[in-house]
Design an enzyme around this catalytic site. Structure first.
Site, PDB file in Angstrom:
ATOM      1  N   ASP A   1      11.986   3.560  15.890  1.00 48.22           N
ATOM      2  CA  ASP A   1      13.138   4.338  15.461  1.00 48.22           C
ATOM      3  C   ASP A   1      14.169   4.393  16.576  1.00 48.22           C
ATOM      4  O   ASP A   1      14.371   3.388  17.279  1.00 48.22           O
ATOM      5  CB  ASP A   1      12.685   5.751  15.045  1.00 48.22           C
ATOM      6  CG  ASP A   1      13.583   6.334  13.973  1.00 48.22           C
ATOM      7  OD1 ASP A   1      14.485   7.104  14.326  1.00 48.22           O
ATOM      8  OD2 ASP A   1      13.383   6.004  12.795  1.00 48.22           O
TER       9      ASP A   1
ATOM     10  N   HIS B   1      16.395  11.855  14.699  1.00 49.16           N
ATOM     11  CA  HIS B   1      15.754  11.147  13.590  1.00 49.16           C
ATOM     12  C   HIS B   1      14.305  10.799  13.943  1.00 49.16           C
ATOM     13  O   HIS B   1      13.376  11.071  13.158  1.00 49.16           O
ATOM     14  CB  HIS B   1      16.555   9.882  13.271  1.00 49.16           C
ATOM     15  CG  HIS B   1      16.205   9.205  11.982  1.00 49.16           C
ATOM     16  ND1 HIS B   1      15.316   8.150  11.921  1.00 49.16           N
ATOM     17  CD2 HIS B   1      16.632   9.411  10.713  1.00 49.16           C
ATOM     18  CE1 HIS B   1      15.211   7.737  10.668  1.00 49.16           C
ATOM     19  NE2 HIS B   1      15.998   8.483   9.907  1.00 49.16           N
TER      20      HIS B   1
ATOM     21  N   SER C   1      13.476   7.775   4.729  1.00 52.69           N
ATOM     22  CA  SER C   1      13.109   7.808   6.151  1.00 52.69           C
ATOM     23  C   SER C   1      11.992   8.799   6.423  1.00 52.69           C
ATOM     24  O   SER C   1      11.181   8.593   7.331  1.00 52.69           O
ATOM     25  CB  SER C   1      14.315   8.220   7.006  1.00 52.69           C
ATOM     26  OG  SER C   1      15.171   7.151   7.256  1.00 52.69           O
TER      27      SER C   1
END
Length: 476
Positions: free
Chosen positions: A167, A205, A412
């Site tokens: 990521d 994230h 995600s």
């Protein structure tokens, strides 16, 4: 005016790659983003064939120029991919690149057919696909906890399942989240805020994903790699190499990947083919997000799950909406998606807990769902105004502050939920092979949801609580 999310995303990604001219493709539908003036080919004989074929095709065409056709990256890499320049990347705007389109056409001619694809666009692989990921994060109170809640299981270093999250890294203060992220390590983001101290878009994230894996499967050792840039994007030509870098210290049990791209094809990405072939030889299970384009078009690498050679190697994951009974409006779908998991308004750690961090919304929500759904989806709720708009910048973007937890939506986040379920299954059943665990988990599952009229496997953690009105349902 109505928000133009994909074009806003394009601008955001272009700013993160200032030296790489980008175009939308394949036409006005703008399914994906790719590098202007460049195509990809395999190293060696195939690269020479592509270069010669494109040059001959352009020389024979009165409206094309062969002057720019040349090898753009002569060095050999582990991905076995060469960039070939076929046009002037400085020409034109962000609309489809005609030089690249003609180069692809040149290899469709009879002399270019060798039983497999010889040439490809150089796509942008990104977490920020069409819906950023399914929305932007919303602050969540500390008192509400995370959702899915942390499972009641201990951590045993001798049996812990190794999970690699590919990521954009971890926030610098992620360890302040306490026991949840105690067994998470990896790369930090680096720059997290702009000059005014506002959190940059997509920062957190990777931390959010790590928190979801750890919540569903506490008996895990999680490593987060910053393989993507701060906008969660990377060129396909570099992505395969970054994947090899991520496993350089050893192949994990599970890779959780929440990025990808469509490419208008059904045979994968040329730039990651070498990595995928190596993955097949390992015991690692790749769990990959199906993407947020509300489309049935294959999204890679997740769609490798539908190819015969990779059906046991890849598990593709779509997102369910807050009630867990239907597909989220933004989720990709189709026969290449193996299973769906909660992916709307999940709650996890975004920034750690050291100090509040301000955030300015980038995108404006819609008056109604852009995909035609009638439930209060993330397209329209919770409403906010963003700094980006079709006309430039909003004068009154909404601002919030994050103090640890956040609600966030997207495939995600459905993906690490499933990664956690596979890891938890391995621990509970003393199964050491993640691919066997994948088969067992899907075979034992008796839960289904409805996605675009189809009944599909639904993987819902026992600790997950349905969400209504943006908040988890109490006692559910």
């Amino acid at each position: 005016m109505a928000p133009q999310r994909f074009h806003e995303q394009f601008d955001q990604i272009q700013r993160s790659m200032p030296d790489v001219p980008l175009a939308l493709g394949p036409d006005d539908s703008a399914e994906f983003i790719y590098e202007k003036g460049v195509v990809l080919a395999r190293d060696g004989e195939e690269a020479r064939l592509v270069e010669d074929s494109v040059r001959s095709h352009f020389t024979a065409a009165p409206d094309l120029s062969a002057d720019h056709v040349r090898r753009a990256s002569p060095e050999t890499n582990r991905s076995g991919i060469t960039r070939i320049q076929v046009g002037d990347p400085g020409q034109g705007d962000r609309r489809a690149d005609l030089a690249v389109a003609h180069a692809l056409r040149a290899l469709r001619e009879p002399e270019g057919r060798r039983g497999h694809r010889l040439v490809s666009r150089n796509h942008v692989v990104s977490i920020a696909v069409n819906s950023c990921p399914g929305d932007e994060p919303v602050p969540a109170p500390r008192t509400g906890g995370i959702n899915p809640a942390r499972a009641e299981a201990g951590h045993d270093p001798d049996t812990a399942v190794g999970v690699l999250v590919v990521d954009n890294g971890l926030t610098h203060d992620h360890t302040a989240a306490g026991p949840l992220l105690a067994h998470v390590r990896g790369d930090l983001h680096g720059t997290e805020t702009d000059g005014d101290g506002n959190l940059l878009q997509y920062i957190g994230h990777g931390t959010f994903i790590a928190g979801l894996v750890a919540a569903v499967a506490p008996n895990t050792d999680i490593t987060v790699r910053s393989s993507l840039n701060d906008a969660g994007a990377i060129l396909e030509s570099e992505f395969g190499e970054r994947l090899f870098d991520a496993v350089e210290d050893g192949w994990p049990d599970i890779i959780s990947l929440s990025a990808g791209t469509s490419n208008g094809r059904t045979d994968g990405l040329l730039g990651v083919q070498a990595f995928m072939e190596e993955l097949r030889q390992q015991r690692t299970l790749l769990i990959a997000a199906a993407g947020n384009n509300a489309s049935a078009t294959p999204f890679w690498p997740a769609a490798y799950a539908a190819l015969p050679d990779y059906r046991d190697v890849v598990l593709s994951v779509g997102a369910l909406r807050g009630d867990g009974e239907f597909g989220a409006c933004f989720s990709n779908h189709g026969p290449w998606v193996n299973a769906y998991a909660p992916g709307e308004r999940l709650t996890s750690v975004l920034t750690g807990f050291e100090a509040p961090v301000p955030y300015v919304y980038q995108h404006t929500t819609y008056d109604a769902c852009r995909y035609g759904f009638t439930y209060p989806c993330t397209c329209q709720s919770p409403q906010h105004s963003g700094v980006l708009s079709e006309d430039g910048e909003s004068d009154t973007p909404d601002r919030v502050s994050f103090e640890g937890f956040a609600h966030w939506s997207g495939t995600s986040f459905a993906t690490p939920v499933v990664a956690g379920l596979v890891a938890a299954h391995m621990t509970a059943h003393k199964e050491t092979d993640p691919r066997v665990a994948r088969q067992q988990l899907l075979a034992a599952n008796t839960e289904f949801a409805e996605v675009r009229g189809a009944h599909v496997p639904a993987l819902r953690p026992a600790s997950w609580r349905p969400v209504t009105g943006g908040q988890p349902t109490a006692g559910a």
